[in-house]
Scaffold this active site. Structure first.
Site, PDB file in Angstrom:
ATOM      1  CE1 TYR A  70     116.343  23.212  63.245  1.00  0.00           C
ATOM      2  CE2 TYR A  70     116.733  23.385  65.603  1.00  0.00           C
ATOM      3  CZ  TYR A  70     116.634  22.620  64.460  1.00  0.00           C
ATOM      4  OH  TYR A  70     116.823  21.255  64.532  1.00  0.00           O
ATOM      5  CG  ASP A 104     124.439  28.783  74.130  1.00  0.00           C
ATOM      6  OD1 ASP A 104     124.203  28.174  73.081  1.00  0.00           O
ATOM      7  OD2 ASP A 104     125.192  28.333  75.021  1.00  0.00           O
ATOM      8  NE  ARG A 132     117.721  22.359  75.479  1.00  0.00           N
ATOM      9  CZ  ARG A 132     117.848  23.087  74.374  1.00  0.00           C
ATOM     10  NH1 ARG A 132     118.211  22.532  73.253  1.00  0.00           N
ATOM     11  NH2 ARG A 132     117.603  24.378  74.401  1.00  0.00           N
ATOM     12  CB  VAL A 159     130.505  16.959  69.009  1.00  0.00           C
ATOM     13  CG1 VAL A 159     131.330  15.724  68.659  1.00  0.00           C
ATOM     14  CG2 VAL A 159     129.766  16.730  70.320  1.00  0.00           C
ATOM     15  CG  PHE A 188     134.983  21.077  71.663  1.00  0.00           C
ATOM     16  CD1 PHE A 188     134.956  22.411  71.325  1.00  0.00           C
ATOM     17  CD2 PHE A 188     134.452  20.697  72.892  1.00  0.00           C
ATOM     18  CE1 PHE A 188     134.426  23.367  72.183  1.00  0.00           C
ATOM     19  CE2 PHE A 188     133.917  21.637  73.760  1.00  0.00           C
ATOM     20  CZ  PHE A 188     133.902  22.975  73.405  1.00  0.00           C
TER      21      PHE A 188
END
Length: 318
Positions: free
Chosen positions: A144, A272, A276, A187, A190
């Site tokens: 990616y 990871d 950011r 998001v 969670f």
């Protein structure tokens, strides 16, 4: 009125972009192969006479007529883009080549939805557009990251060599209604865990940071960039400069859902990024843009979306 092509138009961001373009009175051609996009995101648009849906994979040439192109086609979450990394690279690179060829034939303005992942695990913070990034070219995320970096190169080459009007936007973490329930993003993970009173899984100690931009703000920035003069090519960061730790996000979600969930910690995945956060100085100056949706407000709207999804069809969220 313009005829606008949106690739990846049934996805989380693409479907909302289609809706906003239709609201402005434009004709919209939505193209998607439904690898990660969902047709249900478009059900309410199918009867609109100005909306056309085409099932197509952008790794193959497409022959349509349009005035503008938004190239959003590509799985954007690690769960999805790592499932078939070869196809992810092809979508980024071959897809960009095919859409740029179409834009060149039509002399159409074209926008590439790039990503903050081009910065990799950054050594500078916040990230500015001039930063070249720290990307592992053979890591689990590289299909990616490097695919998007190559797409940016292709767009820039078409601008330099052919004078093609291009726009490059680097999207930072975005959330909101319409997210895929099983995309593995923090998001959606969670919220679904909290709504079902399951343990909330945090990878690492939760001190890694992200900036979360609400869907409506992101699409507004994208459309503003498309409307700029041809001299404004980007890349331009679009995201929320407010920074939160993953642990803070988990606590917010538990509170807003009134959940009984407990936080558990798992090993941090390889590659990871630890930080950011966008520098949005260019977006403020060139687009007169900044995000306006506070995190808690956006989370509440996203929680309502997933709550309705769970109630209407729990199988979507398995």
């Amino acid at each position: 009125m313009k005829r606008v092509l949106v690739t990846g138009g049934s996805g989380f961001l693409g479907s909302w972009l289609c809706e906003k373009l239709l609201e402005q009175g434009h004709e919209v051609i939505c193209v998607d192969n439904f690898y990660t996009g969902a047709k249900r995101n478009l059900y309410h648009l199918l009867d609109n006479p100005k909306f056309e849906l085409i099932r197509h994979d952008v790794t193959f040439p497409l022959y349509v007529e349009c005035d503008e192109i938004y190239n959003l086609a590509c799985p954007a979450s690690p769960v999805h883009y790592q499932r078939d990394p070869v196809q992810t690279v092809k979508t980024c690179v071959h897809g960009a080549i095919n859409m740029l060829g179409l834009a060149k034939r039509l002399n159409a303005k074209i926008l590439q939805a790039s990503t903050s992942e081009v910065y990799g695990d950054p050594f500078i913070h916040p990230q500015v557009e001039e930063y070249w990034g720290n990307v592992n070219p053979i890591g689990i995320r590289s299909c990616y990251d490097e695919g998007k970096r190559c797409a940016e190169t292709l767009f820039h080459c078409y601008w330099m060599q052919c004078g093609l009007p291009i726009k490059l936007i680097r999207i930072f973490n975005t959330y909101g209604p319409g997210m895929h329930p099983n995309d593995g993003r923090v998001v959606s993970n969670f919220i679904l865990q909290a709504l079902q009173n399951q343990d909330i899984t945090i990878y690492g100690d939760g001190s890694q940071t992200r900036s979360f931009c609400y869907r409506d703000d992101l699409i507004d920035g994208m459309m503003r960039l498309m409307e700029t003069p041809d001299t404004v090519t980007g890349p331009i960061n679009i995201g929320n400069p407010d920074e939160f730790t993953i642990l803070q996000l988990a606590k917010n979600v538990i509170e807003l859902t009134d959940s009984q969930s407990k936080v558990i910690h798992m090993p941090l995945p390889f590659d990871d990024p630890k930080q950011r956060k966008p520098d949005i100085g260019k977006a403020r100056k060139l687009l007169d843009w900044k995000p306006t949706t506070p995190l808690r407000e956006g989370l509440l709207k996203t929680i309502d979306y997933f709550d309705d999804l769970l109630k209407s069809n729990p199988a979507f969220c398995l």
